[in-house]
Structure formats: C-alpha cells, structure tokens
Write a protein that holds these residues in place. Structure first.
Motif, short mmCIF file in Angstrom:
data_model
loop_
_atom_site.label_atom_id
_atom_site.label_comp_id
_atom_site.label_asym_id
_atom_site.label_seq_id
_atom_site.Cartn_x
_atom_site.Cartn_y
_atom_site.Cartn_z
N SER A 15 3.27 -25.27 -0.43
CA SER A 15 1.83 -25.52 -0.49
C SER A 15 1.32 -25.95 0.89
N GLU A 16 2.06 -26.81 1.56
CA GLU A 16 1.69 -27.28 2.89
C GLU A 16 1.69 -26.11 3.89
N THR A 17 2.71 -25.26 3.81
CA THR A 17 2.79 -24.09 4.69
C THR A 17 1.60 -23.16 4.43
N HIS A 18 1.29 -22.93 3.16
CA HIS A 18 0.16 -22.07 2.80
C HIS A 18 -1.14 -22.63 3.37
N ARG A 19 -1.33 -23.94 3.26
CA ARG A 19 -2.54 -24.58 3.78
C ARG A 19 -2.63 -24.42 5.30
N LYS A 20 -1.50 -24.58 6.00
CA LYS A 20 -1.50 -24.43 7.46
C LYS A 20 -1.88 -23.01 7.86
N ALA A 24 -5.22 -21.87 9.89
CA ALA A 24 -5.09 -21.10 11.13
C ALA A 24 -5.92 -19.82 11.05
N ILE A 25 -5.89 -19.14 9.90
CA ILE A 25 -6.67 -17.91 9.72
C ILE A 25 -8.17 -18.23 9.80
N GLU A 26 -8.58 -19.32 9.16
CA GLU A 26 -10.00 -19.69 9.17
C GLU A 26 -10.49 -20.07 10.56
N SER A 27 -9.59 -20.49 11.44
CA SER A 27 -9.98 -20.90 12.78
C SER A 27 -10.11 -19.71 13.74
N LEU A 28 -9.70 -18.51 13.30
CA LEU A 28 -9.80 -17.33 14.16
C LEU A 28 -11.26 -16.94 14.37
N PRO A 29 -11.55 -16.29 15.51
CA PRO A 29 -12.90 -15.75 15.69
C PRO A 29 -13.21 -14.78 14.55
N GLU A 30 -14.47 -14.71 14.16
CA GLU A 30 -14.87 -13.96 12.96
C GLU A 30 -14.37 -12.52 12.94
N GLY A 31 -14.55 -11.79 14.04
CA GLY A 31 -14.12 -10.39 14.07
C GLY A 31 -12.63 -10.23 13.87
N GLU A 32 -11.85 -11.09 14.51
CA GLU A 32 -10.39 -11.04 14.36
C GLU A 32 -10.00 -11.38 12.93
#
Length: 77
Positions: A15-20, A24-32
């Motif tokens: 669960s912790e790994t999934h959250r990380k 990380a995905i949510e912090s990517l620039p929108e287009g990426e």
C-alpha cells in the motif's frame, strides 16, 4: 528458521509503495502524466495517444520517455 514477513505487514508495504508511485505520477507535468496514463494504464499504443491528444507521435514518445526518467529519479531508493 527464518521468520517470514506476515501478510498484514506485506499488505501495508504494498500500500505504501502504491501511494509513493501514485504521488510520483501525480507530480509529473500534465502532458507527461496524460501520455503515461494513456499508455500504461489504458493500454493505448503511442499512435493512438497521438491521435487522441492531437499531438505528434514524436511528442508522445518523448513525453513518455521523460515521464519514466522522472519516475525513476523520484522512486529511486
């Protein structure tokens, strides 16, 4: 006899790994992020992503490459 990790600990670690990964995905620039999600989670081919997003195929490839590089950096131990 070596102790094995019990299932609740393992589930918590997963669960912790999934959250990380999600963070990380949510912090990517929108287009990426959009290209990565369409490719890896929705199973679209790069040409399909290009058509759906209205961007050149080369842009899709470079955005996914950059997104993967950023994720590796963010998730590295």
């Amino acid at each position: 006899e070596a102790e094995q990790e019990n299932p609740p600990d393992q589930a918590m670690e997963q669960s912790e790994t999934h959250r990380k990964i999600q963070d990380a995905i949510e912090s990517l620039p929108e287009g990426e992020r959009e290209c990565l999600v369409l490719s890896h989670y929705n199973g679209l081919k790069y040409a399909e992503i290009s058509e759906v997003m209205g961007i050149p195929l080369g842009t899709v490839k470079s955005r996914i490459f950059s997104a993967m590089r950023r994720l590796r950096e963010k998730l590295a131990p």
